[in-house]
Design a protein around this motif. Sequence first.
Motif, PDB file in Angstrom:
ATOM      1  N   ALA A   1       1.326  74.617  -1.432  1.00 45.48           N
ATOM      2  CA  ALA A   1       1.533  74.495  -0.373  1.00 45.48           C
ATOM      3  C   ALA A   1       0.432  74.846   0.655  1.00 45.48           C
ATOM      4  CB  ALA A   1       2.435  76.555   0.013  1.00 45.48           C
ATOM      5  N   ALA A   2      -1.252  75.084   0.532  1.00 50.10           N
ATOM      6  CA  ALA A   2      -2.062  75.310   1.298  1.00 50.10           C
ATOM      7  C   ALA A   2      -2.281  73.724   1.344  1.00 50.10           C
ATOM      8  CB  ALA A   2      -3.595  75.792   0.793  1.00 50.10           C
TER       9      ALA A   2
ATOM     10  N   ALA B   1      -0.309  71.821   3.906  1.00 45.81           N
ATOM     11  CA  ALA B   1      -0.663  71.959   4.780  1.00 45.81           C
ATOM     12  C   ALA B   1      -1.423  71.397   6.043  1.00 45.81           C
ATOM     13  CB  ALA B   1      -0.595  73.859   5.021  1.00 45.81           C
ATOM     14  N   VAL B   2      -2.670  71.746   5.178  1.00 45.52           N
ATOM     15  CA  VAL B   2      -3.468  70.734   5.175  1.00 45.52           C
ATOM     16  C   VAL B   2      -3.675  69.289   5.376  1.00 45.52           C
ATOM     17  CG1 VAL B   2      -5.518  72.386   4.159  1.00 45.52           C
ATOM     18  CG2 VAL B   2      -5.432  70.318   3.423  1.00 45.52           C
ATOM     19  N   GLY B   3      -2.558  68.912   4.678  1.00 47.31           N
ATOM     20  CA  GLY B   3      -2.520  67.240   4.679  1.00 47.31           C
ATOM     21  C   GLY B   3      -1.191  67.109   6.080  1.00 47.31           C
ATOM     22  N   ALA B   4      -0.837  68.331   6.201  1.00 48.19           N
ATOM     23  CA  ALA B   4       0.582  67.868   7.282  1.00 48.19           C
ATOM     24  C   ALA B   4      -0.760  68.004   8.812  1.00 48.19           C
ATOM     25  CB  ALA B   4       0.832  68.895   7.418  1.00 48.19           C
ATOM     26  N   GLY B   5      -1.159  68.354   8.395  1.00 47.57           N
ATOM     27  CA  GLY B   5      -2.614  68.575   9.801  1.00 47.57           C
ATOM     28  C   GLY B   5      -3.266  70.093  10.134  1.00 47.57           C
ATOM     29  N   THR B   6      -2.951  71.018   8.790  1.00 44.60           N
ATOM     30  CA  THR B   6      -3.269  72.500   9.141  1.00 44.60           C
ATOM     31  C   THR B   6      -4.914  72.120   9.238  1.00 44.60           C
ATOM     32  OG1 THR B   6      -1.509  73.314   8.843  1.00 44.60           O
ATOM     33  CG2 THR B   6      -3.626  74.656   9.020  1.00 44.60           C
ATOM     34  N   ARG B   7      -5.627  73.115  10.615  1.00 50.64           N
ATOM     35  CA  ARG B   7      -7.562  72.658  10.020  1.00 50.64           C
ATOM     36  C   ARG B   7      -7.982  73.928   9.116  1.00 50.64           C
ATOM     37  NH1 ARG B   7      -9.225  69.954  15.750  1.00 50.64           N
ATOM     38  NH2 ARG B   7      -7.309  68.187  15.620  1.00 50.64           N
TER      39      ARG B   7
END
Length: 351
Positions: free
Chosen positions: A149-150, A153-159
């Motif tokens: 999930a993490a 998330a970072v692949g979707a733009g979470t920094r």
Amino acid sequence: MAPPVEPDALPSPFAGLPGALWLYRFDAAGRAHVLDATQCGIDAVHAPDHWHWLHLDLSDARSAQVAAKLPLPDDARATLLSPDSHVNLQLDEDEAVHGAFVDWAHQRGVDLAVEGQLRGDDGIGWLHFALTPDLLVTARRQALRSVEAARRAVGAGTRADSPVRMLELIAGRFADTVERSGDGLSVRLDRIEDRVLADSIGEERRDLAQLRHQTVRLHRPLTAMRRVLKQFEQRHPAYPEHELLPAVARLNQRFDDLDGDVATLQERARLLQDEVAAKLAERTNRHLYVLSMVTALLLPPSLVAGLFGMNLPGLPFAHSTHGLAFALLLGVASSVVVYLALRRMGVSRST
């Protein structure tokens, strides 16, 4: 004669980073950039103004060779490759962090965006990690839900502007799953409670047993995480400036709240189980009361029928044309007498 070649100087028989599932490079703004782990070497994790997240598959024996060449302290490398299955968190004097967190096993083909709650057959796994100011290395032996999930998330733009922030993000995804699962269990418990209060008990005992089992599955890893994080805070009060301490404090607070919610669910489920057991016992007592009354009322007529059924001379009404009616009336009268006697003794009054 040529001098012997040192073991560290031998060329690696593998290309890239064998055993690596993925490698991300994070820029100064915390944005993730995917790197090809099959093409990158160990020197790829050294870059100015960047930090890296390397995820290893411990079921691949070659991942140990990669870990041996990473710029990590010996203790951190040992923790990373350890088969231990218990939660721990350590902070070395050189500010290297290493340990193991519990996580939920991730089943292939499950859409994490849709399947937010745990399923009955979801097990637990262990995430081993080691981090320095510019490198986070995580390792596992089976696919893990929070890590996946993490990663998405970072692949979707979470920094994530640091390895500690990434580790906190992974632990936060673990907490998210617990929270959504707890919410789902709370809704199920509300429905069961409504049926119990409406006195329409069917399969509530089975449903409550399953629900309590699922709350225990949530409670145990939460307890382990809370215990280790609290001990970590107590052991390292002299490092208030380290980025990990505020992250641990935030996770501690969230895990405390979640554990309180799960404990509340456990207590509600236990009380409902007690109430269901009491209602079923009351229902059983009512059934036994009716059965006892029927037995008591039919016993005298059975005795009368047995007496008149004996094939012996001298039986009353044997030669009377109304003998059957007299015998029936005697049987009914005996039942009435028993019923009045039971009422006088208070036995026939249901409680």
